[in-house]
Each structure stands twice: as structure tokens, then as C-alpha cells.
Design a protein around this motif. Structure first.
Motif, PDB file in Angstrom:
ATOM      1  N   GLY A  31       0.810  -1.207   0.000  1.00 27.50           N
ATOM      2  CA  GLY A  31       0.000   0.000   0.000  1.00 27.50           C
ATOM      3  C   GLY A  31       0.844   1.258   0.000  1.00 27.50           C
ATOM      4  N   LEU A  32       0.141   2.390  -0.051  1.00 27.64           N
ATOM      5  CA  LEU A  32       0.773   3.713  -0.049  1.00 27.64           C
ATOM      6  C   LEU A  32       0.809   4.250   1.373  1.00 27.64           C
ATOM      7  CD1 LEU A  32       1.819   5.841  -2.185  1.00 27.64           C
ATOM      8  CD2 LEU A  32      -0.413   6.953  -1.902  1.00 27.64           C
ATOM      9  N   VAL A  33       1.979   4.666   1.818  1.00 26.86           N
ATOM     10  CA  VAL A  33       2.126   5.166   3.190  1.00 26.86           C
ATOM     11  C   VAL A  33       1.406   6.504   3.309  1.00 26.86           C
ATOM     12  CG1 VAL A  33       3.751   5.914   4.966  1.00 26.86           C
ATOM     13  CG2 VAL A  33       4.335   3.995   3.458  1.00 26.86           C
ATOM     14  N   SER A  34       0.461   6.559   4.259  1.00 32.47           N
ATOM     15  CA  SER A  34      -0.298   7.797   4.452  1.00 32.47           C
ATOM     16  C   SER A  34       0.126   8.544   5.717  1.00 32.47           C
ATOM     17  CB  SER A  34      -1.797   7.489   4.534  1.00 32.47           C
ATOM     18  OG  SER A  34      -2.083   6.611   5.610  1.00 32.47           O
ATOM     19  N   ALA A  35       0.753   7.849   6.662  1.00 30.23           N
ATOM     20  CA  ALA A  35       1.187   8.510   7.898  1.00 30.23           C
ATOM     21  C   ALA A  35       2.317   7.707   8.539  1.00 30.23           C
ATOM     22  CB  ALA A  35       0.028   8.665   8.879  1.00 30.23           C
ATOM     23  N   VAL A  36       3.321   8.437   9.052  1.00 31.89           N
ATOM     24  CA  VAL A  36       4.421   7.842   9.824  1.00 31.89           C
ATOM     25  C   VAL A  36       4.457   8.574  11.159  1.00 31.89           C
ATOM     26  CG1 VAL A  36       6.880   7.373   9.928  1.00 31.89           C
ATOM     27  CG2 VAL A  36       5.715   7.315   7.727  1.00 31.89           C
ATOM     28  N   HIS A  37       4.329   7.840  12.254  1.00 30.14           N
ATOM     29  CA  HIS A  37       4.123   8.466  13.561  1.00 30.14           C
ATOM     30  C   HIS A  37       5.384   8.571  14.415  1.00 30.14           C
ATOM     31  CE1 HIS A  37      -0.192   8.529  12.907  1.00 30.14           C
ATOM     32  NE2 HIS A  37      -0.160   7.243  12.598  1.00 30.14           N
ATOM     33  N   LEU A  51       2.878   3.220  11.835  1.00 29.58           N
ATOM     34  CA  LEU A  51       2.710   3.616  10.431  1.00 29.58           C
ATOM     35  C   LEU A  51       1.307   3.246   9.973  1.00 29.58           C
ATOM     36  CD1 LEU A  51       5.178   2.950   7.535  1.00 29.58           C
ATOM     37  CD2 LEU A  51       2.981   1.812   7.471  1.00 29.58           C
ATOM     38  N   GLU A  52       0.771   4.025   9.017  1.00 25.06           N
ATOM     39  CA  GLU A  52      -0.531   3.730   8.431  1.00 25.06           C
ATOM     40  C   GLU A  52      -0.427   3.755   6.910  1.00 25.06           C
ATOM     41  OE1 GLU A  52      -4.121   5.559  10.379  1.00 25.06           O
ATOM     42  OE2 GLU A  52      -2.572   6.750  11.390  1.00 25.06           O
ATOM     43  N   LEU A  53      -1.164   2.845   6.283  1.00 26.21           N
ATOM     44  CA  LEU A  53      -1.271   2.813   4.823  1.00 26.21           C
ATOM     45  C   LEU A  53      -2.629   3.356   4.404  1.00 26.21           C
ATOM     46  CD1 LEU A  53       0.179  -0.747   4.067  1.00 26.21           C
ATOM     47  CD2 LEU A  53       1.397   1.425   4.091  1.00 26.21           C
ATOM     48  N   ASP A  54      -2.681   3.903   3.196  1.00 20.47           N
ATOM     49  CA  ASP A  54      -3.946   4.401   2.653  1.00 20.47           C
ATOM     50  C   ASP A  54      -4.924   3.236   2.535  1.00 20.47           C
ATOM     51  OD1 ASP A  54      -5.929   5.823   1.436  1.00 20.47           O
ATOM     52  OD2 ASP A  54      -5.018   5.795  -0.551  1.00 20.47           O
ATOM     53  N   SER A  55      -6.066   3.327   3.220  1.00 24.84           N
ATOM     54  CA  SER A  55      -7.012   2.215   3.291  1.00 24.84           C
ATOM     55  C   SER A  55      -8.371   2.540   2.682  1.00 24.84           C
ATOM     56  CB  SER A  55      -7.197   1.797   4.754  1.00 24.84           C
ATOM     57  OG  SER A  55      -7.668   2.896   5.526  1.00 24.84           O
TER      58      SER A  55
END
Length: 255
Positions: A31-37, A51-55
Motif C-alpha cells: 500500500g501507499l504510506v499515508s502517515a508515519v508516527h 505507520l498507516e497505509l492508505d485504506s
């Protein structure tokens, strides 16, 4: 004073501090990384969201699966209602028995369809949950290898996480001492970060080395204090007192 005492052979060897947990973490879905914390050097707890991926697309697929499951549940209820009517009519001889059998088959078919849609819904829910990457254990991020907007795939490292507790020290030891260490020995550790201080330790494991040319094995030493200022990669001096099995007359070193 002269006294009889066991003859102890003292070894001083250099070892390396290692962590019980050090891992390169990756996502389990692409997926595409949408956020890195978190960034390099950040302390994290187990379960912290790294980390979060575009969902967006997976959320839509999950909602569609939920709708299909709800529709299938309604069809099961309707089939069960019609089966009850057919059974009631058949008992009073107002309806044929084959209508009951057809209703039973329809309930089974609709039930199987519902189970299939529920399984699909659970699969999409599991995939959706995997778009968020939690920390698998407490530690410090030693390396961040991803940026927002980057496309990642399973197996691609995105963080390097190192546990910062329960350190051990790995020491290469000549093979001649394997048998004696196997029987046990007194061990202590000296660190550059604690000048003039000796930390008590114990033997954790004797690890064989796969390279036969090395003629050494690895001694894993476990310090018995948690408050010592060390981190993975530091060097440490390990003092080992080996009992030779002999006794002799000894006097004080200062005599």
C-alpha cells in the motif's frame, strides 16, 4: 595467614552488548504510506501505532462485504419464514410435503451463502487492520526507512526496532574452556560507562559457532542489573573465574 583454597584461573575477554529483540519490521500488505508516527530514536511501547497505509479502497470493499452479509442474513430469515409456513400447511394437509423439502434446501443454500459472505467480510476486516503497523515489542526505533507517499510491499523493511531491556553480552571464547564453563563459573562484567565498577552476571548460554576454523564458541552472559547505562553495540569486558579442580596453599595478594 596461609590457607588452602581452590586454584582459580581468571580469564578476561572482550564481548559485545546485544539486545534480546532486534528486528526489521515490515507491513503484511502492500500500500501507499499515508502517515508515519515515529522517527529515529523514538521510544515506543508494544502496540503503539508506527505507520498507516492508505485504506480508502479496502474500507469500501469491507463496507460492500458487510452489505452482502446483511442481505444474505435477510434472505436466510425469509427462507426460514417460508419454510415454517410450508411446514404448517403440510401438517394440516393443505400443502405438499415436497414444498417443505424445497424450503429446507433453500434455507441451507441461503445459510451457506451467508456464511460465505461473512467469511469474506472477516477477510476484508483482517486486511483493513493490516493497513496499520503496531510495534511488536517495547523498544527504540534505531532506523526509519520509509516516508509518507512511498509505496511499500510485504517484506520491505520500514523500521528497525531494538529492545532496550534485558541486554546480554556475547563473548567469543576459545574452545579449550568449553568443558569448564559447561560445569559453571563465576562471571562479572566491567563497562566503560561504569569506570571502576564491576557488575555481577551469570552465564546464559553456550552457543556453538558454525565456522570450524574459528575454534571458538560464544558465551552469552546476562548482567544481573537493569539500571546499567549500556546499549547494543557497546563493548564490555567479561571476567570469568574458572575452577581448575585443584587446591593449593595461598596467601593474601598484599602479603
Amino acid at each position: 595467614m596461609v590457607r588452602e583454597a581452590p586454584v582459580i584461573r581468571k580469564l578476561e575477554l572482550s564481548g559485545t552488548v546485544t539486545s534480546p529483540h532486534a528486528a526489521q519490521i515490515s507491513t503484511s500488505v502492500e500500500g501507499l504510506v499515508s502517515a508515519v508516527h515515529f522517527d529515529n530514536g523514538a521510544e515506543v511501547k508494544r502496540g503503539d501505532l508506527l505507520l498507516e497505509l492508505d485504506s480508502e479502497l479496502e474500507e469500501a470493499a469491507h463496507a460492500q462485504a458487510e452489505a452482502r452479509a446483511a442481505q444474505a442474513a435477510a434472505e436466510v430469515k425469509d427462507a426460514e419464514r417460508r419454510l415454517r409456513i410450508a411446514e404448517s400447511l403440510a401438517k394440516r394437509n393443505y400443502g405438499p410435503q415436497n414444498a417443505v423439502e424445497a424450503g429446507q434446501a433453500e434455507v441451507e443454500i441461503d445459510g451457506a451463502t451467508y456464511d460465505s459472505f461473512m467469511a469474506e467480510q472477516k477477510r476484508h476486516a483482517a486486511i483493513l487492520a493490516r493497513h496499520k503497523l503496531p510495534a511488536p515489542f517495547d523498544g527504540v526505533i534505531s532506523k526509519r526507512m520509509v516516508e509518507v507517499g512511498q509505496w511499500v510491499e510485504p517484506g520491505t523493511p520500514v523500521f528497525e526496532l531494538v529492545a532496550m531491556r534485558a541486554f546480554r553480552i556475547d563473548v567469543p571464547v576459545p574452545q579449550d574452556y568449553y568443558a569448564r564453563l559447561r560445569e559453571g563459573a563465576s562471571v562479572s562484567v566491567a563497562l566503560d560507562s561504569l569506570p571502576g565498577e564491576v557488575v555481577p552476571a551469570k552465564i546464559g548460554a553456550l552457543i556453538p559457532v558454525s565456522d570450524p576454523d574459528a575454534r571458538t564458541f560464544t558465551l552469552r552472559v546476562l548482567p544481573q542489573r537493569d539500571d546499567i547505562p549500556i546499549m547494543p553495540g557497546m563493548s564490555a569486558r567479561v571476567m570469568i573465574n574458572l575452577d581448575t579442580g585443584k587446591r593449593d596453599l595461598v596467601v593474601s595478594r598484599d602479603a
